[in-house]
Design a protein around this motif. Structure first.
Motif, PDB file in Angstrom:
ATOM      1  N   GLN A 130      69.336  23.089  61.215  1.00 49.06           N
ATOM      2  CA  GLN A 130      69.569  21.684  61.550  1.00 49.06           C
ATOM      3  C   GLN A 130      70.099  21.503  62.963  1.00 49.06           C
ATOM      4  O   GLN A 130      69.607  20.702  63.731  1.00 49.06           O
ATOM      5  CB  GLN A 130      70.577  21.093  60.554  1.00 49.06           C
ATOM      6  CG  GLN A 130      70.758  19.592  60.685  1.00 49.06           C
ATOM      7  CD  GLN A 130      69.543  18.825  60.189  1.00 49.06           C
ATOM      8  OE1 GLN A 130      68.670  19.374  59.537  1.00 49.06           O
ATOM      9  NE2 GLN A 130      69.483  17.553  60.513  1.00 49.06           N
ATOM     10  N   ASP A 131      71.126  22.297  63.290  1.00 47.00           N
ATOM     11  CA  ASP A 131      71.768  22.139  64.606  1.00 47.00           C
ATOM     12  C   ASP A 131      71.767  23.492  65.320  1.00 47.00           C
ATOM     13  O   ASP A 131      70.726  23.960  65.705  1.00 47.00           O
ATOM     14  CB  ASP A 131      73.168  21.537  64.418  1.00 47.00           C
ATOM     15  CG  ASP A 131      73.077  20.126  63.814  1.00 47.00           C
ATOM     16  OD1 ASP A 131      72.345  19.315  64.380  1.00 47.00           O
ATOM     17  OD2 ASP A 131      73.691  19.856  62.771  1.00 47.00           O
ATOM     18  N   GLY A 188      72.306  26.372  64.005  1.00 53.24           N
ATOM     19  CA  GLY A 188      71.953  27.479  63.112  1.00 53.24           C
ATOM     20  C   GLY A 188      73.130  28.366  62.728  1.00 53.24           C
ATOM     21  O   GLY A 188      72.961  29.496  62.250  1.00 53.24           O
ATOM     22  N   THR A 235      73.414  29.508  58.889  1.00 51.56           N
ATOM     23  CA  THR A 235      72.500  30.598  58.532  1.00 51.56           C
ATOM     24  C   THR A 235      72.900  31.898  59.230  1.00 51.56           C
ATOM     25  O   THR A 235      72.783  32.981  58.653  1.00 51.56           O
ATOM     26  CB  THR A 235      71.046  30.173  58.856  1.00 51.56           C
ATOM     27  OG1 THR A 235      70.811  28.929  58.184  1.00 51.56           O
ATOM     28  CG2 THR A 235      70.029  31.188  58.367  1.00 51.56           C
ATOM     29  N   THR A 237      69.164  20.343  57.009  1.00 49.08           N
ATOM     30  CA  THR A 237      69.905  19.365  56.198  1.00 49.08           C
ATOM     31  C   THR A 237      68.969  18.540  55.322  1.00 49.08           C
ATOM     32  O   THR A 237      67.996  17.984  55.807  1.00 49.08           O
ATOM     33  CB  THR A 237      70.711  18.423  57.127  1.00 49.08           C
ATOM     34  OG1 THR A 237      71.672  19.222  57.821  1.00 49.08           O
ATOM     35  CG2 THR A 237      71.405  17.318  56.353  1.00 49.08           C
ATOM     36  N   LYS A 238      69.297  18.499  54.029  1.00 45.46           N
ATOM     37  CA  LYS A 238      68.591  17.640  53.100  1.00 45.46           C
ATOM     38  C   LYS A 238      69.581  16.556  52.698  1.00 45.46           C
ATOM     39  O   LYS A 238      70.658  16.874  52.172  1.00 45.46           O
ATOM     40  CB  LYS A 238      68.174  18.410  51.833  1.00 45.46           C
ATOM     41  CG  LYS A 238      66.911  19.230  51.947  1.00 45.46           C
ATOM     42  CD  LYS A 238      67.007  20.464  52.807  1.00 45.46           C
ATOM     43  CE  LYS A 238      67.787  21.595  52.210  1.00 45.46           C
ATOM     44  NZ  LYS A 238      67.800  22.821  53.059  1.00 45.46           N
ATOM     45  N   CYS A 266      77.818  18.849  63.486  1.00 49.75           N
ATOM     46  CA  CYS A 266      77.270  18.751  64.851  1.00 49.75           C
ATOM     47  C   CYS A 266      78.083  17.790  65.693  1.00 49.75           C
ATOM     48  O   CYS A 266      78.060  17.849  66.922  1.00 49.75           O
ATOM     49  CB  CYS A 266      75.804  18.335  64.822  1.00 49.75           C
ATOM     50  SG  CYS A 266      75.543  16.759  64.011  1.00 49.75           S
ATOM     51  N   GLU A 267      78.832  16.902  65.039  1.00 52.31           N
ATOM     52  CA  GLU A 267      79.623  15.923  65.776  1.00 52.31           C
ATOM     53  C   GLU A 267      80.560  16.620  66.763  1.00 52.31           C
ATOM     54  O   GLU A 267      81.214  17.599  66.426  1.00 52.31           O
ATOM     55  CB  GLU A 267      80.465  15.119  64.775  1.00 52.31           C
ATOM     56  CG  GLU A 267      81.228  13.997  65.388  1.00 52.31           C
ATOM     57  CD  GLU A 267      80.773  12.655  64.846  1.00 52.31           C
ATOM     58  OE1 GLU A 267      80.535  12.536  63.649  1.00 52.31           O
ATOM     59  OE2 GLU A 267      80.648  11.746  65.675  1.00 52.31           O
TER      60      GLU A 267
HETATM   61  C1  LIG Z   1      74.395  15.118  53.305  1.00 55.07           C
HETATM   62  C2  LIG Z   1      74.852  15.668  54.624  1.00 55.07           C
HETATM   63  C3  LIG Z   1      75.458  14.825  55.562  1.00 55.07           C
HETATM   64  C4  LIG Z   1      75.899  15.327  56.795  1.00 55.07           C
HETATM   65  N1  LIG Z   1      76.547  14.493  57.673  1.00 55.07           N
HETATM   66  C5  LIG Z   1      77.017  14.987  58.840  1.00 55.07           C
HETATM   67  C6  LIG Z   1      77.752  14.146  59.741  1.00 55.07           C
HETATM   68  O1  LIG Z   1      77.981  12.967  59.478  1.00 55.07           O
HETATM   69  N2  LIG Z   1      78.210  14.694  60.912  1.00 55.07           N
HETATM   70  C7  LIG Z   1      77.991  16.019  61.221  1.00 55.07           C
HETATM   71  O2  LIG Z   1      78.435  16.475  62.289  1.00 55.07           O
HETATM   72  N3  LIG Z   1      77.311  16.839  60.381  1.00 55.07           N
HETATM   73  C8  LIG Z   1      76.827  16.350  59.202  1.00 55.07           C
HETATM   74  N4  LIG Z   1      76.165  17.179  58.337  1.00 55.07           N
HETATM   75  C9  LIG Z   1      76.006  18.612  58.675  1.00 55.07           C
HETATM   76  C10 LIG Z   1      74.807  18.896  59.551  1.00 55.07           C
HETATM   77  O3  LIG Z   1      73.698  18.110  59.155  1.00 55.07           O
HETATM   78  C11 LIG Z   1      74.406  20.390  59.472  1.00 55.07           C
HETATM   79  O4  LIG Z   1      74.256  20.778  58.133  1.00 55.07           O
HETATM   80  C12 LIG Z   1      75.481  21.272  60.090  1.00 55.07           C
HETATM   81  O5  LIG Z   1      75.684  20.886  61.441  1.00 55.07           O
HETATM   82  C13 LIG Z   1      75.064  22.740  60.033  1.00 55.07           C
HETATM   83  O6  LIG Z   1      73.981  22.969  60.894  1.00 55.07           O
HETATM   84  P1  LIG Z   1      73.424  24.438  61.076  1.00 55.07           P
HETATM   85  O7  LIG Z   1      72.249  24.371  62.013  1.00 55.07           O
HETATM   86  O8  LIG Z   1      74.549  25.366  61.388  1.00 55.07           O
HETATM   87  O9  LIG Z   1      72.969  24.738  59.583  1.00 55.07           O
HETATM   88  P2  LIG Z   1      71.667  25.468  58.923  1.00 55.07           P
HETATM   89  O10 LIG Z   1      71.676  26.876  59.498  1.00 55.07           O
HETATM   90  O11 LIG Z   1      70.502  24.614  59.141  1.00 55.07           O
HETATM   91  O12 LIG Z   1      72.114  25.520  57.440  1.00 55.07           O
HETATM   92  C14 LIG Z   1      72.380  24.335  56.713  1.00 55.07           C
HETATM   93  C15 LIG Z   1      72.890  24.717  55.344  1.00 55.07           C
HETATM   94  O13 LIG Z   1      73.218  23.527  54.636  1.00 55.07           O
HETATM   95  C16 LIG Z   1      72.755  23.624  53.302  1.00 55.07           C
HETATM   96  N5  LIG Z   1      72.432  22.253  52.850  1.00 55.07           N
HETATM   97  C17 LIG Z   1      71.468  21.438  53.325  1.00 55.07           C
HETATM   98  N6  LIG Z   1      71.493  20.266  52.686  1.00 55.07           N
HETATM   99  C18 LIG Z   1      72.476  20.339  51.787  1.00 55.07           C
HETATM  100  C19 LIG Z   1      72.986  19.438  50.817  1.00 55.07           C
HETATM  101  N7  LIG Z   1      72.483  18.221  50.623  1.00 55.07           N
HETATM  102  N8  LIG Z   1      74.024  19.838  50.056  1.00 55.07           N
HETATM  103  C20 LIG Z   1      74.549  21.083  50.200  1.00 55.07           C
HETATM  104  N9  LIG Z   1      74.116  21.982  51.117  1.00 55.07           N
HETATM  105  C21 LIG Z   1      73.092  21.609  51.889  1.00 55.07           C
HETATM  106  C22 LIG Z   1      71.523  24.493  53.386  1.00 55.07           C
HETATM  107  O14 LIG Z   1      71.275  25.169  52.171  1.00 55.07           O
HETATM  108  C23 LIG Z   1      71.863  25.463  54.523  1.00 55.07           C
HETATM  109  O15 LIG Z   1      72.440  26.643  54.044  1.00 55.07           O
HETATM  110  C24 LIG Z   1      75.690  16.693  57.104  1.00 55.07           C
HETATM  111  C25 LIG Z   1      75.073  17.541  56.163  1.00 55.07           C
HETATM  112  C26 LIG Z   1      74.653  17.033  54.936  1.00 55.07           C
HETATM  113  C27 LIG Z   1      74.007  17.973  53.927  1.00 55.07           C
END
Ligand SMILES: Cc1cc2nc3c(=O)[nH]c(=O)nc-3n(C[C@H](O)[C@H](O)[C@H](O)COP(=O)(O)OP(=O)(O)OC[C@H]3O[C@@H](n4cnc5c(N)ncnc54)[C@H](O)[C@@H]3O)c2cc1C
Length: 347
Positions: A104-105, A107, A110, A152-153, A283-284
């Motif tokens: 999503q952001d 990584g 993961t 993100t889902k 990500c904020e």
């Molecule tokens: C419903 C929701 C709302 C969010 N709102 C904000 C926000 O307002 N501000 C902000 O800064 N960040 C928010 N986030 C977090 C952001 O979207 C990313 O998940 C976070 O920054 C991590 O990014 P990444 O690239 O490190 O994660 P990735 O390496 O992409 O991994 C994401 C992980 O999240 C898990 N995941 C995905 N969706 C869900 C879910 N619905 N429930 C439980 N686990 C889940 C996945 O299984 C995965 O392991 C939100 C996340 C969710 C799920």
């Protein structure tokens, strides 16, 4: 004696169930199931007569934030600690293209998962996979499984019901849980009440979350614009806009249009940054494509230092902490106000 009937009336039917799945995991006889988007007991069983397990496993029936903070951090938060107790905070990004192609952001979630698996700290993780952008709980035990579940889902998902699958059916001894603040609070509550399977929970990675969306409403709105949900490659919320991307296009509309999709339980949630996790990620506060990482516990600190030393991520000083604090304070205030409006007692 509070039992399933009380859980149903006080939590599920009142709309404050976060759909975390803890009640299902806690049922010693597997009588609770996930049916049509809620935890259900399809038929009343004799064994339920003297059993209060599912009721007490639900953090909405008696969450003791101060005691849980003491359990995790050895103290309660001070008033000025608006984003909860933490040791360090960074902006970070993984250097691996395979992770970044789907994450999503930055990584970082993961990347943490791959690091703890390779370092033999966990055997697997409970994550949310996408089924047409609807989150579905899964237990992943490989790097490919972690990548498949990344991104993100927007939608609630009963991830914690997979604790039983992971620990009993798959015999995993050390499990990481990734989840939104409600998953993390619920898991800490299970730890606090000495849930029999909790000892297998080795690491809690919490996500930031302002609010979640009801999946069907989100899907309908996206399809109103003639976008087939299966063509979407990413969904995000940024700068007050809801965005859904396909390979060629971007559908964007003001976030105010999503207000009717927010479930009631999100309105009474006071936790923006997964304040009780070992490590929180959002990500904020960070630049585009970077993650904001809050290290909260000793476990989280050891793991993140190991990840940094392994050279697969880049870290820098966080850009904007004040805004994260501001959103956290606003979320707590809104939750208090909503609880009064709905005439709910404290969690
Ligand atoms: C419903 C929701 C709302 C969010 N709102 C904000 C926000 O307002 N501000 C902000 O800064 N960040 C928010 N986030 C977090 C952001 O979207 C990313 O998940 C976070 O920054 C991590 O990014 P990444 O690239 O490190 O994660 P990735 O390496 O992409 O991994 C994401 C992980 O999240 C898990 N995941 C995905 N969706 C869900 C879910 N619905 N429930 C439980 N686990 C889940 C996945 O299984 C995965 O392991 C939100 C996340 C969710 C799920």
């Amino acid at each position: 004696m509070p039992a399933y009937e009380e859980l149903e009336s006080e939590v599920i039917e009142s709309g404050i169930c976060t759909c975390c799945g803890a009640c299902i995991a806690s049922c010693p006889l597997n009588h609770l199931q996930w049916i049509n988007g809620i935890p259900k007991r399809p038929e009343k069983k004799d064994a339920c007569k003297d059993c209060e397990t599912c009721y007490h496993a639900c953090y909405k029936t008696g969450f003791n934030e101060s005691k849980i903070e003491e359990m995790i951090f050895g103290r309660q938060r001070r008033e000025e600690e608006a984003i909860g107790i933490y040791r360090n905070i960074f902006e970070a990004k993984v250097n691996d293209k395979k992770i970044l192609s789907k994450s999503q952001d930055g990584g970082i979630v993961t990347a943490i998962l791959r690091y703890v698996l390779n370092a033999d700290i966990i055997d697997g993780a409970i994550l949310a996979e996408s089924y047409k952008w609807k989150p579905e709980p899964t237990v992943a035990t490989t790097f490919d499984g972690f990548v498949k579940a990344s991104g993100t889902k927007y939608g609630t998902t009963p991830n914690l019901m997979k604790i039983r699958t992971a620990v009993i059916d798959q015999t995993l001894d050390r499990v990481c849980i990734v989840g939104t603040p409600c998953h993390i609070r619920s898991t800490r509550h299970l730890q606090y009440i000495n849930f029999e399977l909790y000892p297998a929970i080795t690491l809690l990675v919490g996500l930031f979350c302002r609010e979640n969306f009801e999946y069907e409403k989100m899907r309908k709105r996206i399809e109103e614009d003639s976008v087939d949900i299966t063509e979407i490659t990413k969904i995000s919320v940024s700068k007050n806009f809801f965005n859904a991307y396909t390979k060629e296009n971007k559908l964007s509309f003001p976030i105010t249009e999503t207000s009717g999709w927010v479930p009631k339980h999100c309105l009474v949630c006071e936790d923006y940054t997964s304040e009780l996790a070992d490590i929180s990620v959002g990500c904020e506060g960070s630049g585009e494509g970077w993650s904001t990482v809050i290290i909260r516990t000793e476990t989280g600190e050891k793991i993140f230092s190991g990840l940094e030393r392994s050279g697969v991520i880049t870290t820098k000083t966080l850009g904007d902490l004040d805004h994260i604090k501001e959103v956290s304070i606003r979320k707590r205030r809104k939750a208090e106000h909503s609880r009064e409006t709905f005439k709910l007692k404290e969690d």
